[in-house]
Design a protein around this motif. Structure first.
Motif, PDB file in Angstrom:
ATOM      1  N   ASP A  82      -4.361   2.960   7.295  1.00 34.46           N
ATOM      2  CA  ASP A  82      -4.153   1.541   6.994  1.00 34.46           C
ATOM      3  C   ASP A  82      -3.448   0.754   8.088  1.00 34.46           C
ATOM      4  O   ASP A  82      -3.483  -0.478   8.071  1.00 34.46           O
ATOM      5  CB  ASP A  82      -3.379   1.401   5.678  1.00 34.46           C
ATOM      6  CG  ASP A  82      -4.308   1.525   4.479  1.00 34.46           C
ATOM      7  OD1 ASP A  82      -5.329   2.226   4.606  1.00 34.46           O
ATOM      8  OD2 ASP A  82      -4.030   0.927   3.437  1.00 34.46           O
ATOM      9  N   ASP A 125       0.804  -1.229   0.000  1.00 37.00           N
ATOM     10  CA  ASP A 125       0.000   0.000   0.000  1.00 37.00           C
ATOM     11  C   ASP A 125       0.831   1.271   0.000  1.00 37.00           C
ATOM     12  O   ASP A 125       0.409   2.285  -0.551  1.00 37.00           O
ATOM     13  CB  ASP A 125      -0.932   0.017   1.222  1.00 37.00           C
ATOM     14  CG  ASP A 125      -2.216  -0.745   0.951  1.00 37.00           C
ATOM     15  OD1 ASP A 125      -2.215  -1.537  -0.005  1.00 37.00           O
ATOM     16  OD2 ASP A 125      -3.195  -0.557   1.675  1.00 37.00           O
ATOM     17  N   THR A 158      -7.360  -2.942   3.115  1.00 39.98           N
ATOM     18  CA  THR A 158      -8.676  -2.754   3.732  1.00 39.98           C
ATOM     19  C   THR A 158      -9.673  -3.780   3.206  1.00 39.98           C
ATOM     20  O   THR A 158     -10.408  -4.411   3.969  1.00 39.98           O
ATOM     21  CB  THR A 158      -9.209  -1.334   3.453  1.00 39.98           C
ATOM     22  OG1 THR A 158      -8.203  -0.387   3.807  1.00 39.98           O
ATOM     23  CG2 THR A 158     -10.465  -1.057   4.249  1.00 39.98           C
TER      24      THR A 158
END
Length: 459
Positions: free
Chosen positions: A317, A31, A117
């Motif tokens: 996150d 990410d 997620t």
């Protein structure tokens, strides 16, 4: 509340700690590439510098803002009272962590931007469905989160499109583009700094939070914006005295060769047709020759906006691993998952460490996809994409919504590419990325459900 459970809970908490840290590593490897990919792709930052910058600001976001979304994942998705026991619920959270970690690791290995997620929520739903049926799918919070997954990338794409369209029309295509850049980029820098401060006072640690009324909040924002813009103007005057006023100056060297690379480090042709890549390369090279020195003023803006994205990403996150782990930690400490306290600072700090390690070791893989392969990125495009992404991510973090930073930033990159026309965007690659997001939910859910079923059967 000094329960500090028995042997089973001690083993579970240690196993969960290892898996959660491994998942944080995978989040950093996958990410975080979204946050800094545009900076690396545009050559505003080298890969090594990007890793250092991302490491510092991801860590800041995790430590200062990581508790808001973590509480949502720990407390509001699944009702623990529907499970046979609190221990069984904790086994489910462990299954979710393990499943999401595996899926993220595989995705990162192949260089695909994947949503941590999506992974963790799909995994939570998977184990919960095994135990309590379809009731988790009726959670209002779950559907709010699902709606945010659709809205946030579309909103990011719209904001980035509008910002870059305005930059291109007002600054880059002006006859004296360099002077326009010199004048306007100070205000754009002030906008980023004011945005950072407002979000930090809204979702940062309690000692920094300030309860503004809307009127006072706007007043403070514009005050910070004005001061920051003035200081940025002085900064640019000092740093760019040597930048030529000739807006056609080629400050960035372009090389378009038969092997479809734009420069020695840069944009490699991927899954698109060779003709499509060459067309995008030609337009990209033309834009750099046309905007040349004017683009140079956007380099520091892009770096600052990348820092903002990294702070927002770290705050949002880190929760994907810390939230489920905190449930297990609470059970180990108190013997109950209902005794919900705030996320300890030590956990969010440890989360930041895990993210930084993953970024340093494997982060380059996804940076290459976000920063080079969706659409060619210049400094001004990178700034527009990153600022739009930062606003979307930070807004969700303040609201406690675990959104997909991957989808937001892909949307933002697509938005700036569309300003130069649809042919500038590799929609085939975007289609593959979207397919990966869609597949993530059921795949993570199935892995989690199978893991949970196995662990329960051997308990």
């Amino acid at each position: 509340a000094e329960y500090m459970g028995g042997g089973e809970s001690m083993f579970l908490v240690w196993a969960a700690a290892v898996v959660a840290f491994a998942m944080l590593w995978a989040i950093g490897a996958n990410d975080v590439g979204n946050a800094l990919g545009t900076s690396v792709g545009s050559k505003a930052l080298s890969l090594r510098t990007a890793v250092i910058v991302a490491g510092v600001f991801e860590f800041m976001g995790s430590a200062l803002m990581g508790d808001s979304v973590s509480n949502t994942l720990a407390n509001e998705i699944v009702d623990s009272e529907q499970f046979e026991s609190d221990y069984v619920f904790c086994v489910g959270m462990f299954s979710a962590l393990l499943s999401a970690m595996i899926w993220l690791g595989v995705s990162t290995y192949f260089g695909m931007p994947m949503s941590s997620t999506h992974s963790i929520l799909g995994a939570i739903i998977g184990f919960a469905t095994v135990e309590v049926g379809s009731s988790p799918l009726r959670s209002p919070k779950l559907w709010q989160i699902a709606a945010s997954w659709v809205i946030s990338p579309l909103l990011g794409a719209l904001i980035s499109f509008v910002i870059y369209f305005a930059i291109k029309r007002v600054i880059l295509t002006h006859p004296d583009a360099v002077q326009r850049s010199k004048s306007f980029t100070a205000y754009l820098m002030g906008l980023v700094i004011a945005t950072d401060l407002m979000f930090l006072t809204s979702a940062g640690p309690q000692t920094l939070r300030i309860a503004f009324s809307p009127g006072v909040g706007f007043g403070v924002f514009f005050g910070v914006f004005a001061v920051s813009s003035l200081l940025s103007r002085v900064f640019f005057e000092y740093c760019h005295q040597s930048v030529p006023r000739d807006s056609t100056s080629e400050t960035i060297q372009i090389k378009n060769t038969s092997n479809s690379s734009l420069d020695e480090e840069g944009f490699q042709a991927t899954d698109c047709e060779e003709g499509e890549m060459e067309s995008r390369q030609t337009q990209y090279a033309t834009s750099l020759r046309g905007y040349g020195a004017a683009e140079e003023y956007f380099r520091p803006l892009m770096i600052i906006s990348a820092c903002t994205v990294a702070i927002g990403h770290g705050g949002n996150d880190v929760s994907n691993a810390i939230g489920p782990f905190h449930v297990i930690w609470q059970y180990y400490q108190t013997g109950s998952v209902d005794d919900r306290t705030g996320i300890p600072l030590a956990l969010t700090v440890a989360g930041g460490v895990g993210i930084v390690l993953g970024l340093a070791m494997w982060g380059y893989k996804v940076m290459d996809t976000i920063g080079q392969k969706i659409t060619p990125i210049t400094f001004s495009k990178g700034y527009a994409a990153q600022y739009a992404g930062a606003v979307s991510i930070l807004t969700a973090t303040v609201g406690g919504f675990p959104i997909s930073t991957t989808s937001v930033l892909v949307g933002c990159v697509m938005g700036v590419g569309m300003v130069d026309g649809a042919r500038q965007v590799d929609f085939k690659l975007i289609g593959k990325i979207i397919l990966g997001w869609i597949v993530t939910l059921p795949v993570a859910g199935v892995i989690s459900a199978a893991t949970f079923s196995f662990l329960v059967s051997v308990m």
